[in-house]
Design a protein around this motif. Sequence first.
Motif, PDB file in Angstrom:
ATOM      1  N   GLY A   1       0.816  -1.210   0.000  1.00 39.25           N
ATOM      2  CA  GLY A   1       0.000   0.000   0.000  1.00 39.25           C
ATOM      3  C   GLY A   1       0.851   1.262   0.000  1.00 39.25           C
ATOM      4  O   GLY A   1       0.336   2.353  -0.174  1.00 39.25           O
ATOM      5  N   ALA A   2       2.152   1.094   0.224  1.00 37.36           N
ATOM      6  CA  ALA A   2       2.996   2.282   0.372  1.00 37.36           C
ATOM      7  C   ALA A   2       4.019   2.404  -0.749  1.00 37.36           C
ATOM      8  O   ALA A   2       5.031   3.073  -0.595  1.00 37.36           O
ATOM      9  CB  ALA A   2       3.724   2.195   1.704  1.00 37.36           C
ATOM     10  N   THR A   3       3.725   1.781  -1.872  1.00 38.91           N
ATOM     11  CA  THR A   3       4.739   1.776  -2.932  1.00 38.91           C
ATOM     12  C   THR A   3       5.139   3.187  -3.362  1.00 38.91           C
ATOM     13  O   THR A   3       6.296   3.437  -3.652  1.00 38.91           O
ATOM     14  CB  THR A   3       4.261   1.003  -4.167  1.00 38.91           C
ATOM     15  OG1 THR A   3       2.950   1.430  -4.449  1.00 38.91           O
ATOM     16  CG2 THR A   3       4.314  -0.470  -3.970  1.00 38.91           C
ATOM     17  N   VAL A   4       4.170   4.101  -3.375  1.00 42.45           N
ATOM     18  CA  VAL A   4       4.500   5.453  -3.837  1.00 42.45           C
ATOM     19  C   VAL A   4       5.447   6.119  -2.850  1.00 42.45           C
ATOM     20  O   VAL A   4       6.457   6.720  -3.233  1.00 42.45           O
ATOM     21  CB  VAL A   4       3.233   6.321  -3.902  1.00 42.45           C
ATOM     22  CG1 VAL A   4       3.553   7.650  -4.523  1.00 42.45           C
ATOM     23  CG2 VAL A   4       2.157   5.608  -4.628  1.00 42.45           C
ATOM     24  N   ILE A   5       5.109   5.956  -1.547  1.00 44.61           N
ATOM     25  CA  ILE A   5       5.965   6.564  -0.531  1.00 44.61           C
ATOM     26  C   ILE A   5       7.374   5.997  -0.676  1.00 44.61           C
ATOM     27  O   ILE A   5       8.361   6.720  -0.653  1.00 44.61           O
ATOM     28  CB  ILE A   5       5.416   6.273   0.887  1.00 44.61           C
ATOM     29  CG1 ILE A   5       3.961   6.747   0.983  1.00 44.61           C
ATOM     30  CG2 ILE A   5       6.264   6.917   1.947  1.00 44.61           C
ATOM     31  CD1 ILE A   5       3.328   6.544   2.333  1.00 44.61           C
ATOM     32  N   LEU A   6       7.448   4.681  -0.872  1.00 47.31           N
ATOM     33  CA  LEU A   6       8.760   4.048  -0.994  1.00 47.31           C
ATOM     34  C   LEU A   6       9.535   4.644  -2.160  1.00 47.31           C
ATOM     35  O   LEU A   6      10.748   4.777  -2.128  1.00 47.31           O
ATOM     36  CB  LEU A   6       8.596   2.538  -1.209  1.00 47.31           C
ATOM     37  CG  LEU A   6       8.091   1.736  -0.019  1.00 47.31           C
ATOM     38  CD1 LEU A   6       7.782   0.304  -0.430  1.00 47.31           C
ATOM     39  CD2 LEU A   6       9.114   1.739   1.095  1.00 47.31           C
ATOM     40  N   GLY A   7       8.799   4.982  -3.215  1.00 44.40           N
ATOM     41  CA  GLY A   7       9.438   5.508  -4.415  1.00 44.40           C
ATOM     42  C   GLY A   7      10.016   6.896  -4.228  1.00 44.40           C
ATOM     43  O   GLY A   7      11.105   7.191  -4.702  1.00 44.40           O
ATOM     44  N   PHE A   8       9.294   7.748  -3.506  1.00 41.47           N
ATOM     45  CA  PHE A   8       9.690   9.153  -3.464  1.00 41.47           C
ATOM     46  C   PHE A   8      10.435   9.564  -2.198  1.00 41.47           C
ATOM     47  O   PHE A   8      11.109  10.575  -2.188  1.00 41.47           O
ATOM     48  CB  PHE A   8       8.443  10.042  -3.597  1.00 41.47           C
ATOM     49  CG  PHE A   8       7.905  10.099  -5.004  1.00 41.47           C
ATOM     50  CD1 PHE A   8       8.526  10.898  -5.954  1.00 41.47           C
ATOM     51  CD2 PHE A   8       6.801   9.357  -5.383  1.00 41.47           C
ATOM     52  CE1 PHE A   8       8.042  10.962  -7.250  1.00 41.47           C
ATOM     53  CE2 PHE A   8       6.312   9.418  -6.678  1.00 41.47           C
ATOM     54  CZ  PHE A   8       6.930  10.229  -7.609  1.00 41.47           C
ATOM     55  N   MET A   9      10.270   8.753  -1.120  1.00 40.68           N
ATOM     56  CA  MET A   9      10.774   9.240   0.162  1.00 40.68           C
ATOM     57  C   MET A   9      12.172   8.744   0.477  1.00 40.68           C
ATOM     58  O   MET A   9      12.453   7.552   0.302  1.00 40.68           O
ATOM     59  CB  MET A   9       9.853   8.701   1.264  1.00 40.68           C
ATOM     60  CG  MET A   9       9.144   9.787   2.000  1.00 40.68           C
ATOM     61  SD  MET A   9       8.100   9.065   3.240  1.00 40.68           S
ATOM     62  CE  MET A   9       8.958   7.630   3.772  1.00 40.68           C
ATOM     63  N   PRO A  10      13.060   9.618   0.975  1.00 41.92           N
ATOM     64  CA  PRO A  10      14.357   9.111   1.438  1.00 41.92           C
ATOM     65  C   PRO A  10      14.159   8.196   2.660  1.00 41.92           C
ATOM     66  O   PRO A  10      13.215   8.406   3.439  1.00 41.92           O
ATOM     67  CB  PRO A  10      15.130  10.374   1.819  1.00 41.92           C
ATOM     68  CG  PRO A  10      14.139  11.490   1.859  1.00 41.92           C
ATOM     69  CD  PRO A  10      12.900  11.055   1.140  1.00 41.92           C
ATOM     70  N   HIS A  11      15.038   7.223   2.840  1.00 45.09           N
ATOM     71  CA  HIS A  11      14.857   6.202   3.877  1.00 45.09           C
ATOM     72  C   HIS A  11      14.759   6.754   5.298  1.00 45.09           C
ATOM     73  O   HIS A  11      14.015   6.243   6.108  1.00 45.09           O
ATOM     74  CB  HIS A  11      15.982   5.168   3.778  1.00 45.09           C
ATOM     75  CG  HIS A  11      15.538   3.961   3.011  1.00 45.09           C
ATOM     76  ND1 HIS A  11      15.810   2.679   3.371  1.00 45.09           N
ATOM     77  CD2 HIS A  11      14.792   3.862   1.897  1.00 45.09           C
ATOM     78  CE1 HIS A  11      15.268   1.851   2.519  1.00 45.09           C
ATOM     79  NE2 HIS A  11      14.657   2.540   1.597  1.00 45.09           N
ATOM     80  N   TRP A  12      15.527   7.837   5.579  1.00 50.27           N
ATOM     81  CA  TRP A  12      15.525   8.359   6.959  1.00 50.27           C
ATOM     82  C   TRP A  12      14.130   8.813   7.373  1.00 50.27           C
ATOM     83  O   TRP A  12      13.797   8.835   8.548  1.00 50.27           O
ATOM     84  CB  TRP A  12      16.538   9.492   7.127  1.00 50.27           C
ATOM     85  CG  TRP A  12      16.304  10.687   6.235  1.00 50.27           C
ATOM     86  CD1 TRP A  12      16.907  10.943   5.041  1.00 50.27           C
ATOM     87  CD2 TRP A  12      15.396  11.790   6.462  1.00 50.27           C
ATOM     88  NE1 TRP A  12      16.434  12.110   4.495  1.00 50.27           N
ATOM     89  CE2 TRP A  12      15.508  12.665   5.352  1.00 50.27           C
ATOM     90  CE3 TRP A  12      14.510  12.137   7.474  1.00 50.27           C
ATOM     91  CZ2 TRP A  12      14.770  13.841   5.232  1.00 50.27           C
ATOM     92  CZ3 TRP A  12      13.766  13.306   7.360  1.00 50.27           C
ATOM     93  CH2 TRP A  12      13.897  14.146   6.253  1.00 50.27           C
ATOM     94  N   MET A  13      13.270   9.141   6.398  1.00 46.72           N
ATOM     95  CA  MET A  13      11.944   9.659   6.758  1.00 46.72           C
ATOM     96  C   MET A  13      11.049   8.615   7.433  1.00 46.72           C
ATOM     97  O   MET A  13      10.110   8.953   8.141  1.00 46.72           O
ATOM     98  CB  MET A  13      11.237  10.234   5.522  1.00 46.72           C
ATOM     99  CG  MET A  13      11.783  11.600   5.138  1.00 46.72           C
ATOM    100  SD  MET A  13      10.915  12.309   3.747  1.00 46.72           S
ATOM    101  CE  MET A  13       9.403  12.870   4.492  1.00 46.72           C
TER     102      MET A  13
END
Length: 526
Positions: free
Chosen positions: A231-243
């Motif tokens: 469900g979070a594929t978009v977040i995974l795509g755009f967000m840096p890991h530290w977030m």
Amino acid sequence: MLSAPFTLSWPVAIAATLLVFILHRALTYYRDLRTVSFLPGMTFPASHFSIPGALLPSSKWNPGLGVTWKWRHTMYRDSPMEMTRIVGLLTGGPTLFTNSPEVIKQMMANKAPWDKLQETINTLAPFGPNVFATRQDEWPRHRKAVAPGFNGRLYASVWSESVNTYYDCLATEKWEKESEFIIPDVTAITSKFALYLISKCGFGIDLSWNEEVGERVKGMSLPECFEVTSGATVILGFMPHWMYRLPVPALRRLYEASNILESIVQGIIDQRRAEGFTSDSQAKDIFTLLLAANELEKGSKGALSDRELVSNVFLLLLAGHETTGKALAATLGELACHPEAQQRAYDEIMSVVVDGKSPTYDDFERLLFVQGCFQEGLRMYPSVLITTRVPIEDTVLHVPNKEGVSIPLHVPKGLPVNLDFGGLAYNARVYPDPYAFKPARWLDPTTEPLLTFSYGPRVCIGRKFALVESTALLALLLRDYKIELVLKAGQTVEEWHAAWVDNVQVGVGFGHKQFPLKMTRRSRAA
Ligand code: HEM
């Protein structure tokens, strides 16, 4: 004479800033339109390639992830060629979309100057690179390790495990003895079926229908972790890991789920190592052969690290079930609307299997209409809705117009082009009468082959896996049951279908949300 110092009142300053901003955006907008060769298309405040453009739902104000589905009837209507664009007025870069099989083949052909985009790679790489989540230079190592598992022995085992899982599911759900019953959530059942199949045939995990794949860690099971991550594929795509570490509950849950997922997957690897693996020619599951292929590479640059193994196992489990489960559910929904297609499939199954016995893998090639049902379901509801590529150098695509005559289109280096499998499905030049469910079109050798599994060297490695398991399940279900809609009082089939078609969601796989179907046992003489 001394001149008065130049002062700006607040309203003037704000108006001037606004003017500069508007001018800047107008210039950027013009530049973006020039980048996409002034093709007609859609303009939104935020383009498809921006966090708000991707995260907010699809509407007339926002593209969202489902943009190509929402606008499938009209997206290419005004364009002189099978290419259109989305441009953002306020944020996000321009992108192109194509619904042409000819263009998809040009872009995906061997040595074509196109590569994956970092954002799409990130969506399926929470544990680092894998066979999906790599650019062209890194990809061959991963594909070389994964490929040996996909062989004839695997497909025979996929078939027999599909048969076993089907009977196990009927018995466990207590449907076995019912003359009719309702499956309340078809998508959940087909997704579970597909997850079991990839777990068994991919990783040799022997499960019964009432067991969970992988132990529960911190209260979460493997399917639940998949649900959160997918469900979070978009977040995974755009967000840096530290977030992920920010104190936002949804992000914490995602962080937690990916950690649990990693430990479950590492557990699977450790367990297989402890059992000992073999390059034995009898080994049937993908993972044994992956480990064996990797062992041969040990010490060389080609060998995958443990983390890369985890990442590939995660990818195979995820890609191997989300997509197939959704496509199977869509096929069952369409079949329920088309009793004539069910009857034709039933006649084929009864002519192929002896005495109504369970079909075997030897029957697979003869169940062509049943295969056609799945291919048609997948064409109409491509469980991978789009995939994206960027040119690594300025390039020219030859794009057909509505009559199929090709027109050269300059595509500058770095401009993302989306391969729109939904758009392709409803391209009437390619698939006549595209909104109709017609499994028989796949029996016609002149039909454009299905591109929903992509094309060229990076074609889906699991396409035959998906086709074999789906054909086996459909052959068993259609042999045993008539599939019917659960209609509300006074509702027609057309009304049900119209509501169902758009009751969809986009995650790792695109497809229908929960819907019920009624199963009525056939008397074998039917
Ligand atoms: C209906 C089911 C499926 C559909 C529609 C589908 C679709 C696709 C598509 C479109 C791609 C190319 C993506 C890209 O290059 O951007 C792909 C790649 C891939 N798929 Fe599937 N897939 C399905 C089932 C499966 C299954 C069952 C497995 C594993 C058992 C699988 C494993 C993979 C892998 C490993 C890749 C990456 C291949 C590479 O880049 O070398 N898929 N799939």
